[in-house]
Design a protein around this motif. Structure first.
Motif, PDB file in Angstrom:
ATOM      1  N   GLU A  37     -15.281 -23.254  10.742  1.00  7.86           N
ATOM      2  CA  GLU A  37     -14.678 -22.160   9.985  1.00  7.86           C
ATOM      3  C   GLU A  37     -13.282 -21.903  10.523  1.00  7.86           C
ATOM      4  OE1 GLU A  37     -17.301 -18.851  10.414  1.00  7.86           O
ATOM      5  OE2 GLU A  37     -18.984 -19.917   9.545  1.00  7.86           O
ATOM      6  N   ARG A  38     -12.391 -21.461   9.639  1.00  6.45           N
ATOM      7  CA  ARG A  38     -11.013 -21.178  10.036  1.00  6.45           C
ATOM      8  C   ARG A  38     -10.592 -19.787   9.554  1.00  6.45           C
ATOM      9  NH1 ARG A  38     -10.134 -26.678   7.655  1.00  6.45           N
ATOM     10  NH2 ARG A  38     -10.518 -28.066   9.392  1.00  6.45           N
ATOM     11  N   PRO A  39     -11.236 -18.740  10.048  1.00  9.03           N
ATOM     12  CA  PRO A  39     -10.848 -17.388   9.599  1.00  9.03           C
ATOM     13  C   PRO A  39      -9.517 -16.951  10.214  1.00  9.03           C
ATOM     14  CG  PRO A  39     -12.484 -17.246  11.325  1.00  9.03           C
ATOM     15  CD  PRO A  39     -12.313 -18.716  11.021  1.00  9.03           C
ATOM     16  N   ASP A  40      -8.777 -16.141   9.484  1.00  8.01           N
ATOM     17  CA  ASP A  40      -7.560 -15.547  10.024  1.00  8.01           C
ATOM     18  C   ASP A  40      -7.943 -14.316  10.827  1.00  8.01           C
ATOM     19  OD1 ASP A  40      -5.912 -17.415   8.866  1.00  8.01           O
ATOM     20  OD2 ASP A  40      -5.458 -16.175   7.119  1.00  8.01           O
ATOM     21  N   GLN A  41      -7.254 -14.109  11.939  1.00  9.06           N
ATOM     22  CA  GLN A  41      -7.483 -12.930  12.771  1.00  9.06           C
ATOM     23  C   GLN A  41      -6.249 -12.042  12.663  1.00  9.06           C
ATOM     24  OE1 GLN A  41      -8.049 -13.835  16.904  1.00  9.06           O
ATOM     25  NE2 GLN A  41      -8.599 -11.752  17.425  1.00  9.06           N
ATOM     26  N   THR A  42      -6.454 -10.785  12.348  1.00 15.56           N
ATOM     27  CA  THR A  42      -5.347  -9.843  12.187  1.00 15.56           C
ATOM     28  C   THR A  42      -5.248  -8.970  13.440  1.00 15.56           C
ATOM     29  OG1 THR A  42      -5.762  -9.802   9.815  1.00 15.56           O
ATOM     30  CG2 THR A  42      -4.407  -8.049  10.708  1.00 15.56           C
ATOM     31  N   THR A  43      -4.036  -8.884  13.985  1.00 15.07           N
ATOM     32  CA  THR A  43      -3.792  -8.099  15.187  1.00 15.07           C
ATOM     33  C   THR A  43      -2.600  -7.187  14.948  1.00 15.07           C
ATOM     34  OG1 THR A  43      -4.548  -9.968  16.526  1.00 15.07           O
ATOM     35  CG2 THR A  43      -3.354  -8.231  17.669  1.00 15.07           C
ATOM     36  N   GLY A  44      -2.745  -5.934  15.304  1.00 14.02           N
ATOM     37  CA  GLY A  44      -1.619  -5.015  15.192  1.00 14.02           C
ATOM     38  C   GLY A  44      -0.621  -5.256  16.315  1.00 14.02           C
ATOM     39  N   PHE A  45       0.665  -5.213  15.972  1.00  8.09           N
ATOM     40  CA  PHE A  45       1.711  -5.406  16.967  1.00  8.09           C
ATOM     41  C   PHE A  45       2.862  -4.469  16.620  1.00  8.09           C
ATOM     42  CE2 PHE A  45       5.525  -7.611  18.575  1.00  8.09           C
ATOM     43  CZ  PHE A  45       5.191  -7.660  19.917  1.00  8.09           C
ATOM     44  N   ARG A  46       3.076  -3.484  17.454  1.00 13.63           N
ATOM     45  CA  ARG A  46       4.071  -2.441  17.209  1.00 13.63           C
ATOM     46  C   ARG A  46       3.837  -1.825  15.836  1.00 13.63           C
ATOM     47  NH1 ARG A  46       9.750  -3.742  20.060  1.00 13.63           N
ATOM     48  NH2 ARG A  46       8.893  -4.042  22.137  1.00 13.63           N
ATOM     49  N   ASP A  47       4.820  -1.910  14.952  1.00 13.44           N
ATOM     50  CA  ASP A  47       4.680  -1.327  13.620  1.00 13.44           C
ATOM     51  C   ASP A  47       4.211  -2.349  12.592  1.00 13.44           C
ATOM     52  OD1 ASP A  47       5.519   1.126  14.532  1.00 13.44           O
ATOM     53  OD2 ASP A  47       7.634   0.727  14.091  1.00 13.44           O
ATOM     54  N   GLY A  48       3.882  -3.544  13.033  1.00 12.76           N
ATOM     55  CA  GLY A  48       3.519  -4.608  12.094  1.00 12.76           C
ATOM     56  C   GLY A  48       2.155  -5.206  12.387  1.00 12.76           C
ATOM     57  N   THR A  49       1.911  -6.265  11.696  1.00 14.01           N
ATOM     58  CA  THR A  49       0.650  -6.971  11.833  1.00 14.01           C
ATOM     59  C   THR A  49       0.930  -8.454  12.018  1.00 14.01           C
ATOM     60  OG1 THR A  49      -0.383  -5.386  10.342  1.00 14.01           O
ATOM     61  CG2 THR A  49      -1.549  -7.433  10.705  1.00 14.01           C
ATOM     62  N   VAL A  50       0.199  -9.083  12.923  1.00  9.20           N
ATOM     63  CA  VAL A  50       0.302 -10.520  13.143  1.00  9.20           C
ATOM     64  C   VAL A  50      -0.988 -11.154  12.647  1.00  9.20           C
ATOM     65  CG1 VAL A  50       0.505 -12.341  14.877  1.00  9.20           C
ATOM     66  CG2 VAL A  50       1.777 -10.215  15.152  1.00  9.20           C
ATOM     67  N   ILE A  51      -0.843 -12.163  11.811  1.00 12.14           N
ATOM     68  CA  ILE A  51      -2.011 -12.891  11.317  1.00 12.14           C
ATOM     69  C   ILE A  51      -2.021 -14.251  11.995  1.00 12.14           C
ATOM     70  CG2 ILE A  51      -3.136 -13.893   9.303  1.00 12.14           C
ATOM     71  CD1 ILE A  51      -1.782 -11.686   7.642  1.00 12.14           C
TER      72      ILE A  51
END
Length: 102
Positions: A37-51
């Motif tokens: 499986e290749r799910p995307d992981q979403t992480t908050g970073f400052r005021d944005g989001t990193v996928i």
């Protein structure tokens, strides 16, 4: 009497959702089937989001009794190294393994 969960998993891993793989623990390499499986992981970073893209492998415990960090899995998409301690599912019939491309 056979465990119905184990029987069902055997059928699942023989089907089209699973792929052929080679598992290498450093002492021996052996062919197995995995669900990649290749799910995307979403992480908050400052005021944005990193996928971030991730790679998860689901491996039957009967095929690999004790996977560990650093073991290698090779599939058509490439070779991956287990990057975190594998976790068992609720029935303890398969492992969920996070991996990074080598």
């Amino acid at each position: 009497m056979a465990d119905p969960f184990a029987t069902g998993l055997g059928t699942l891993y023989a089907g089209p959702g699973a792929v052929a793989a080679v598992y290498d623990d450093g002492s021996a390499a052996k062919p197995i089937r995995v669900i990649h499986e290749r799910p995307d992981q979403t992480t908050g970073f400052r005021d944005g989001t990193v996928i971030q893209a991730t790679n998860l492998f689901r491996i039957q415990a009967v095929d690999v009794p004790e996977p560990k960090v650093g073991d290698l899995i090779t599939v058509e998409a490439g070779t991956f190294s287990l990057s975190e301690d594998p976790q068992r599912d609720t029935q303890a019939l398969r492992w969920v393994c996070s991996a990074e491309p080598v």
